[in-house]
Design a protein around this motif. Structure first.
Motif, PDB file in Angstrom:
ATOM      1  N   THR A 118      52.046  32.434  39.726  1.00 24.02           N
ATOM      2  CA  THR A 118      51.241  32.711  38.539  1.00 24.02           C
ATOM      3  C   THR A 118      51.283  34.210  38.269  1.00 24.02           C
ATOM      4  O   THR A 118      50.751  34.988  39.066  1.00 24.02           O
ATOM      5  CB  THR A 118      49.783  32.268  38.740  1.00 24.02           C
ATOM      6  N   PRO A 119      51.919  34.647  37.199  1.00 20.81           N
ATOM      7  CA  PRO A 119      51.982  36.087  36.917  1.00 20.81           C
ATOM      8  C   PRO A 119      50.583  36.712  36.861  1.00 20.81           C
ATOM      9  O   PRO A 119      49.656  36.145  36.289  1.00 20.81           O
ATOM     10  CB  PRO A 119      52.670  36.135  35.547  1.00 20.81           C
ATOM     11  N   ALA A 131      35.591  27.205  46.038  1.00 20.55           N
ATOM     12  CA  ALA A 131      36.117  28.083  44.994  1.00 20.55           C
ATOM     13  C   ALA A 131      36.745  29.321  45.623  1.00 20.55           C
ATOM     14  O   ALA A 131      36.245  29.843  46.622  1.00 20.55           O
ATOM     15  CB  ALA A 131      34.998  28.486  44.043  1.00 20.55           C
ATOM     16  N   PRO A 132      37.845  29.816  45.074  1.00 16.83           N
ATOM     17  CA  PRO A 132      38.502  30.994  45.654  1.00 16.83           C
ATOM     18  C   PRO A 132      37.671  32.257  45.466  1.00 16.83           C
ATOM     19  O   PRO A 132      36.712  32.288  44.686  1.00 16.83           O
ATOM     20  CB  PRO A 132      39.816  31.087  44.877  1.00 16.83           C
ATOM     21  N   ILE A 133      38.059  33.290  46.197  1.00 13.41           N
ATOM     22  CA  ILE A 133      37.498  34.627  46.008  1.00 13.41           C
ATOM     23  C   ILE A 133      38.623  35.509  45.481  1.00 13.41           C
ATOM     24  O   ILE A 133      39.733  35.509  46.029  1.00 13.41           O
ATOM     25  CB  ILE A 133      36.891  35.190  47.323  1.00 13.41           C
ATOM     26  N   PHE A 134      38.349  36.232  44.396  1.00 13.54           N
ATOM     27  CA  PHE A 134      39.335  37.109  43.779  1.00 13.54           C
ATOM     28  C   PHE A 134      38.969  38.564  44.074  1.00 13.54           C
ATOM     29  O   PHE A 134      37.845  38.996  43.794  1.00 13.54           O
ATOM     30  CB  PHE A 134      39.366  36.895  42.265  1.00 13.54           C
ATOM     31  N   LYS A 188      44.398  30.731  35.135  1.00 13.16           N
ATOM     32  CA  LYS A 188      45.497  29.803  35.390  1.00 13.16           C
ATOM     33  C   LYS A 188      45.436  29.283  36.826  1.00 13.16           C
ATOM     34  O   LYS A 188      45.946  28.207  37.128  1.00 13.16           O
ATOM     35  CB  LYS A 188      46.834  30.491  35.124  1.00 13.16           C
ATOM     36  N   VAL A 189      44.807  30.057  37.720  1.00 15.07           N
ATOM     37  CA  VAL A 189      44.603  29.625  39.099  1.00 15.07           C
ATOM     38  C   VAL A 189      43.312  28.816  39.219  1.00 15.07           C
ATOM     39  O   VAL A 189      43.272  27.778  39.881  1.00 15.07           O
ATOM     40  CB  VAL A 189      44.558  30.848  40.049  1.00 15.07           C
ATOM     41  N   GLN A 190      42.241  29.303  38.586  1.00 14.26           N
ATOM     42  CA  GLN A 190      40.947  28.613  38.595  1.00 14.26           C
ATOM     43  C   GLN A 190      40.475  28.484  37.150  1.00 14.26           C
ATOM     44  O   GLN A 190      39.860  29.408  36.612  1.00 14.26           O
ATOM     45  CB  GLN A 190      39.919  29.369  39.440  1.00 14.26           C
ATOM     46  N   PRO A 191      40.731  27.361  36.503  1.00 12.30           N
ATOM     47  CA  PRO A 191      40.401  27.232  35.079  1.00 12.30           C
ATOM     48  C   PRO A 191      38.911  27.291  34.771  1.00 12.30           C
ATOM     49  O   PRO A 191      38.522  27.743  33.693  1.00 12.30           O
ATOM     50  CB  PRO A 191      40.982  25.861  34.708  1.00 12.30           C
ATOM     51  N   ARG A 192      38.064  26.812  35.685  1.00 18.54           N
ATOM     52  CA  ARG A 192      36.626  26.766  35.426  1.00 18.54           C
ATOM     53  C   ARG A 192      35.859  27.383  36.587  1.00 18.54           C
ATOM     54  O   ARG A 192      36.320  27.401  37.727  1.00 18.54           O
ATOM     55  CB  ARG A 192      36.149  25.321  35.215  1.00 18.54           C
ATOM     56  N   ALA A 211      33.551  39.730  35.055  1.00 15.37           N
ATOM     57  CA  ALA A 211      32.388  38.845  35.011  1.00 15.37           C
ATOM     58  C   ALA A 211      31.782  38.811  33.611  1.00 15.37           C
ATOM     59  O   ALA A 211      31.402  37.742  33.116  1.00 15.37           O
ATOM     60  CB  ALA A 211      31.354  39.305  36.036  1.00 15.37           C
ATOM     61  N   GLU A 212      31.697  39.977  32.975  1.00 21.14           N
ATOM     62  CA  GLU A 212      31.171  40.010  31.608  1.00 21.14           C
ATOM     63  C   GLU A 212      32.028  39.150  30.684  1.00 21.14           C
ATOM     64  O   GLU A 212      31.499  38.393  29.851  1.00 21.14           O
ATOM     65  CB  GLU A 212      31.130  41.450  31.092  1.00 21.14           C
ATOM     66  N   ARG A 213      33.337  39.257  30.834  1.00 20.53           N
ATOM     67  CA  ARG A 213      34.248  38.481  29.995  1.00 20.53           C
ATOM     68  C   ARG A 213      34.058  36.982  30.217  1.00 20.53           C
ATOM     69  O   ARG A 213      33.988  36.201  29.265  1.00 20.53           O
ATOM     70  CB  ARG A 213      35.689  38.883  30.311  1.00 20.53           C
ATOM     71  N   LEU A 214      33.951  36.557  31.477  1.00 22.69           N
ATOM     72  CA  LEU A 214      33.791  35.141  31.785  1.00 22.69           C
ATOM     73  C   LEU A 214      32.454  34.602  31.285  1.00 22.69           C
ATOM     74  O   LEU A 214      32.373  33.471  30.782  1.00 22.69           O
ATOM     75  CB  LEU A 214      33.926  34.920  33.289  1.00 22.69           C
TER      76      LEU A 214
END
Length: 400
Positions: A118-119, A131-134, A188-192, A211-214
């Motif tokens: 995933t680019p 859920a993953p951690i980014f 693309k890795v975690q859609p929701r 976070a603000e964007r999400l």
């Protein structure tokens, strides 16, 4: 204030805390290199890897018996190599690179699969169910701190690093624009959601912007883990050249105060390119084509950070703060008042009840650089991700 972190000067061999220690630079093993007969790469994977190494290391040819680190590679270049390898469809991990740094030994560990990448997202740990951690990069665009930290963590979830998107010098993106670009990749890795983020040093402000964007997209952000991240001050009105001066040359222990003062006076009336040329003439830094590009990226990112209008978000924030003060022999970029408090000033925009301040042994650099301290940090961060109680570091621990 932008604390000293991992200086991403890709043309330099660096110590783990990003400082250039000339005494620690490895001497080239010319005799060993001469004894090793050159053998051309074999097959598609070896050929692709050799091409990536040649570009990153600036050498004309790489043989299948060559060692990435003996040729001049280091942890930051290894991260870039991982990104480029994934970009051409190689299934490879960071541990493979460090455990098998010889071309012919690394190649058998790699499979080609153009659908596996995933680019804009670097896989650090791909197994696990929650859920993953980014993780976001430091203020130097460096993700290499993530790999040793995750090795010490006790978690059962995927882990990804989110490199900076490419910066166009003329575009001068805002932090919101950078966050929107990164958000598009990570979804693309975690859609929701719910989403979880972490970041070390000043670059972690990007996690807050993501976070603000999400939240704007009606998603949920359950946790932001800040690792010794002071709340940035409003735009200090510094030029790109002045920011490059503080970020590149302030941490250099090999640079005397007198020579730093020469560069400081020059920065007030020079472009970034002219400043770097003067520094190279003085022998203050060894550079190449990437040096100017990196300096511009540092400056653009921090201009974006200090221009960011930070809102108060309904999110839970952990502040893993260093117990010891960091030595700061020279001026640093400004931070908001109370940036040295346990909450590092974030209680100025968030209700204190939503911030959990967690102490970690060491100063800003040694909390990550010293293994014993990093283990404490990894334990505390793991507890936060696993929703377990977090205890104060034991004063009897052998930490520094």
């Amino acid at each position: 204030m932008v604390p000293s972190a991992f200086v991403r000067l890709d043309v330099l061999p660096l110590t783990p805390n990003g400082k250039l220690d000339r005494k620690a630079l490895p001497a080239p093993d010319d005799e060993a290199y001469a004894r090793r007969a050159f053998e051309a790469p074999r097959g598609e994977i070896e050929t692709l890897l050799a091409a990536i190494w040649e570009e990153l290391l600036g050498i004309e040819r790489v043989g299948r018996h060559d060692n990435f680190f003996e040729l001049g590679g280091h942890s930051l270049l290894a991260v870039r190599m991982l990104a480029q390898a994934l970009g051409v469809g190689m299934k490879v991990s960071a541990s493979d690179i460090f455990n098998a740094p010889i071309l012919k030994d690394l190649a058998p560990k790699i499979e080609l699969d153009s659908s596996s990448y995933t680019p804009g997202v670097l896989p650090v740990r791909t197994i696990g169910s929650p859920a993953p951690i980014f993780f976001v990069p430091t203020g130097y665009g460096d993700c290499s701190y993530v790999f040793p930290l995750v090795r010490e963590m006790d978690i059962d979830c995927p882990v990804y690093a989110l490199p900076w998107p490419p910066f166009e010098e003329a575009a001068r993106p805002s932090l919101k624009e950078i966050a929107a670009n990164v958000t598009q990749a990570l979804r693309k890795v975690q859609p929701r959601g719910p989403y979880r983020f972490a970041g070390y040093s000043s670059g972690a402000v990007l996690a807050y912007a993501i976070a603000e964007r999400l939240l704007h997209l009606q998603e949920t952000v359950s946790l932001i883990a800040l690792i010794d991240v002071p709340l940035p001050a409003a735009s200090p009105g510094m030029t790109d050249t002045e920011i490059a001066l503080q970020m590149i040359f302030e941490p250099l222990e090999s640079l005397s105060d007198e020579r730093f003062e020469v560069l400081r006076r020059s920065a007030g009336q020079s472009s970034v390119k002219q400043l770097l040329e003067k520094a190279q003439q003085m022998g203050a830094v060894v550079g190449g084509p990437d040096l100017y590009r990196n300096a511009i990226m540092y400056a653009q990112f921090h201009q974006a950070v200090h221009s960011y209008q930070m809102p108060s978000l309904p999110v839970s924030v952990y502040q893993f703060y260093a117990l010891a003060d960091s030595p700061s022999p020279r001026p640093q970029l400004p931070a908001t008042p109370h940036a040295n408090s346990p909450m590092r000033g974030w209680d100025r925009i968030l209700d204190a009840q939503f911030i959990k301040a967690v102490p970690v042994p060491g100063d800003h650099v040694t909390m990550m650089d010293v293994l014993e301290n990093r283990r404490v940090l990894a334990h505390q961060l793991s507890a936060a991700l696993n929703n377990l109680p977090i205890t104060h570091p034991n004063s009897n621990l052998d930490v520094k």
